[in-house]
Design an enzyme around this catalytic site. Structure first.
Site, PDB file in Angstrom:
ATOM      1  N   GLU A 263       0.749  -0.920  -0.166  1.00 62.05           N
ATOM      2  CA  GLU A 263      -0.081  -0.157   0.660  1.00 62.05           C
ATOM      3  C   GLU A 263       0.146   1.134   0.154  1.00 62.05           C
ATOM      4  O   GLU A 263       1.701   1.190   1.286  1.00 62.05           O
ATOM      5  CB  GLU A 263      -0.629  -0.533   0.883  1.00 62.05           C
ATOM      6  N   CYS A 297      -1.870   8.396   3.906  1.00 66.59           N
ATOM      7  CA  CYS A 297      -2.275   8.171   2.390  1.00 66.59           C
ATOM      8  C   CYS A 297      -3.120   8.469   1.590  1.00 66.59           C
ATOM      9  O   CYS A 297      -3.273   8.294   0.279  1.00 66.59           O
ATOM     10  CB  CYS A 297      -1.321   6.928   2.074  1.00 66.59           C
TER      11      CYS A 297
END
Ligand code: ADP
Length: 479
Positions: A263, A297
Site C-alpha cells: 500500500e 496516504c
C-alpha cells in the site's frame, strides 16, 4: 537519556516497553535508538536497536510457532483474538497517550485510531470462522474438485508511522486469524504503540512466537528489511509506505517469489461539482485533508472545484478552519498536532512557496506556527494550476490547493493524471454523474459525497503505482 517519564502518564505502567518482542520474550539490546516527541522535541524512549541476527531469530520463532497455531480450530483462534480486541479497547486511553507522545496526533484522534485499529481485530476474529473453500464438479461425472483455503504461513509486515496501531492491526489480524504467524517491523519513529500491542497480545494468550516485533532505527530497518525479504521461510510481505521503498522491497522479494501486499503513495483528487452540497463538501474536505495533520496516504491532495461554486466553497472552507486548534496533542482542546519531523515540515513549506511563487493565492495559513518547529498552520491556496509541485508530489501535510475547473471531461482527465491510484473523492447530487465519474476515476477507492472511506468492511488499496493487494474486508483475508 530519556527526558520524560512516560510510565507516570499511564494507568498501566507495563504498557511502556523499550525492548523488542521475540518468541514471547522481551529482548534487550546493547544498541538502542531514541524516540522523539514531535510536539516537544523531547526524547521519550530508548528502544532496542536490533540487528539482522535478531531478525533471523524472529523468523525462526514464527516458524516454530506455526504448526500449533495453524492447527488450532479457527474458533479457538477467534476466541483468543477476541480477548486481544477486548484488552486493546480496555486500554484505549493508555494506548492513545503513547501514540500521541510518539506520533503527535491529538489525544482524541489517537483514541479514535485505537478504536478503528481494533475494529480489524474484531472483524477478522469473526471472519476466521467463515473461511470457506468450494467443491467444483463440472469436468467429470465421477470426480469432484475441492478448493481448500490454507494459511500462507510465516508473514512479515513493515509498517509506517502515521497510523502506529491501525496499520499493524489491519495487516496482522487477517493473517493471525487465518493461522499464520508474523514478524512485524514497526516504523522507527513509532515503535511504542506496536510494543504495547504485543504486551496486550501476550496477555490475551496469543502463543509465544505467533507475533514477533523487531524494532530498529532507520539504518538497521534497511538491513533487517533485506533479511526479511531474503528469507525463504517468509512467504508473504505486507508493506505500507512510500512507492520508492515499496519498489525496493518488491525487488528484494523477487528471488524468493514472495506474495506481496503493497500500500504505497497516494495523491488523492477531491472534486466538487457545481451541483454538490457545499456544506457536505466542506466537511468532507476537513475530514479528508486535515486529519493527522494531512499525513495520511488517502488525504485529499488536490481540490478540483467547479468555477461556479469556487468562491462559496473557498469561503466556507476557510471559515471551517477556524475550529482547528494547532498544538501539542496531549493537551485538551488541540485538534491538529505537529508534523512528524522537520523534514516533513520543510516539504510543506516548499510546496506552499512553490505554489505562491507560481501565482497561487494564499487564502488561509501558509506558515509555521510559533510554538515548536514542527507545527504548520492549516493552509488553503486558491488559483492553483497543474504546474505547481503541490498538484503532483505527495505533500503529506496540511495544505489544500484549490484548482478551478469547468467540464466533467476536463476534471476527470486532470484527476487521473497521477501514477498514484489510491484514493479519490467527489461530491455531486446528480445520480448519472455519480455513476459516470465513479467508474471513470482511476483509483482503487472512490469516496462519493464523503471524505472518509476506510473501515474494516471495505477493501483498502490502490491501483497503478499505489500498490498491490487489499487490506481489510473479505479480500484482505484472501490476501
Ligand atoms: P515514510 O515516508 O512514511 O517513512 P517510507 O516508505 O520511507 O515511508 O518508510 C516506511 C517504513 O519502512 C519506515 O518505517 C521505515 O523504517 C521502513 N523502511 C524504509 N526503507 C526500508 C527498507 N529499504 N527496507 C525495509 N524497511 C524500510
Amino acid at each position: 537519556m530519556q527526558t520524560v517519564d512516560i510510565r507516570s502518564l499511564l494507568k498501566d505502567h507495563s504498557l511502556f516497553k523499550e525492548e523488542a518482542f521475540i518468541n514471547g520474550n522481551w529482548i534487550q539490546s546493547k544498541n538502542t535508538f531514541l524516540v522523539n516527541n514531535p510536539a516537544t522535541d523531547e526524547m521519550i524512549a530508548n528502544v532496542a536497536n536490533l540487528g539482522t541476527q535478531d531478525a533471523e531469530l524472529a523468523i525462526t520463532a514464527a516458524e516454530k510457532a506455526l504448526p500449533a497455531w495453524r492447527s488450532k480450530l479457527a474458533k479457538e483462534r477467534a476466541q483468543i483474538m477476541r480477548k486481544w480486541f477486548d484488552l486493546i479497547l480496555e486500554n484505549t486511553q493508555d494506548l492513545a497517550k503513547l501514540m500521541t507522545l510518539e506520533q503527535g496526533k491529538p489525544l482524541a484522534e489517537a483514541a479514535g485510531e485505537v478504536v478503528y485499529g481494533t475494529s480489524f481485530v474484531e472483524w477478522f476474529a469473526e471472519e476466521a470462522k467463515r473461511v470457506e473453500g468450494s467443491i467444483l464438479g463440472i469436468t467429470w461425472s465421477d470426480k469432484r474438485l475441492m478448493v481448500v483455503k490454507q494459511p500462507i504461513d510465516v508473514c512479515v509486515t513493515i509498517t509506517p508511522w502515521n497510523f502506529p496501531i491501525a496499520m499493524i492491526t489491519r495487516k496482522i489480524a487477517p493473517a493471525l486469524t487465518a493461522g499464520c504467524t508474523i514478524v512485524i517491523q514497526p516504523a522507527e519513529l513509532t515503535p511504542l504503540s506496536a510494543l504495547a500491542l504485543a504486551e496486550l497480545a501476550k496477555r490475551a494468550g496469543i502463543p509465544d512466537g505467533v507475533i514477533n516485533i523487531v524494532t530498529a532505527d532507520a539504518n538497521q530497518s534497511i538491513a533487517i528489511g533485506k533479511t526479511l525479504c531474503a528469507s525463504p521461510t517468509v512467504r508473504h510481505l505486507s508493506f505500507t509506505g512510500s512507492t520508492e521503498v515499496g519498489r525496493i522491497l518488491m525487488e528484494q522479494c523477487t528471488p524468493t517469489v514472495k506474495k506481496l501486499a503493497l500500500e504505497l503513495g497516494g495523491h488523492a483528487p477531491f472534486i466538487v461539482f457545481e451541483d454538490a452540497d457545499i456544506d457536505a463538501a466542506v466537511s468532507g474536505a476537513m475530514e479528508s485533508k486535515f486529519r493527522n495533520s494531512g499525513q495520511t496516504c488517502v488525504c485529499a491532495n488536490r481540490f478540483y472545484v467547479h468555477k461556479k461554486v469556487q468562491d462559496v466553497f473557498v469561503e466556507k472552507f476557510a471559515k471551517a478552519l477556524s475550529v482547528i486548534k494547532v498544538g501539542d496533542g496531549i493537551q485538551t482542546g488541540i485538534t491538529q498536532g505537529p508534523l512528524i519531523e522537520t523534514a516533513a515540515l520543510k516539504k510543506v513549506k516548499k510546496h506552499v512557496a512553490d505554489a505562491l511563487g507560481k501565482g497561487a493565492t494564499l487564502v488561509s495559513g501558509g506558515k509555521r506556527t510559533v510554538e515548536c518547529k514542527n507545527f504548520y498552520e492549516p493552509t488553503i491556496l486558491a488559483n492553483v494550476n497543474s504546474e505547481m509541485l503541490i498538484t503532483y508530489e505527495e505533500t503529506f501535510g496540511p495544505g489544500a490547493p484549490i484548482i478551478p475547473v469547468e467540464s466533467d471531461e476536463e476534471v476527470i482527465k486532470l484527476a487521473n493524471n497521477s501514477q498514484f491510484g489510491l484514493a479519490s473523492y467527489f461530491l455531486s447530487r446528480d445520480i448519472g454523474r455519480v455513476w459516470k465519474v465513479a467508474e471513470a476515476l482511476e483509483y482503487g477507492m472512490v469516496g462519493v459525497n464523503t471524505g472518509l472511506i476506510s473501515n474494516e468492511v471495505a477493501p483498502f488499496g490502490g491501483i497503478k503505482q499505489a500498490g498491490l493487494g487489499r487490506d481489510g474486508s473479505v479480500y484482505g483475508m484472501d490476501e
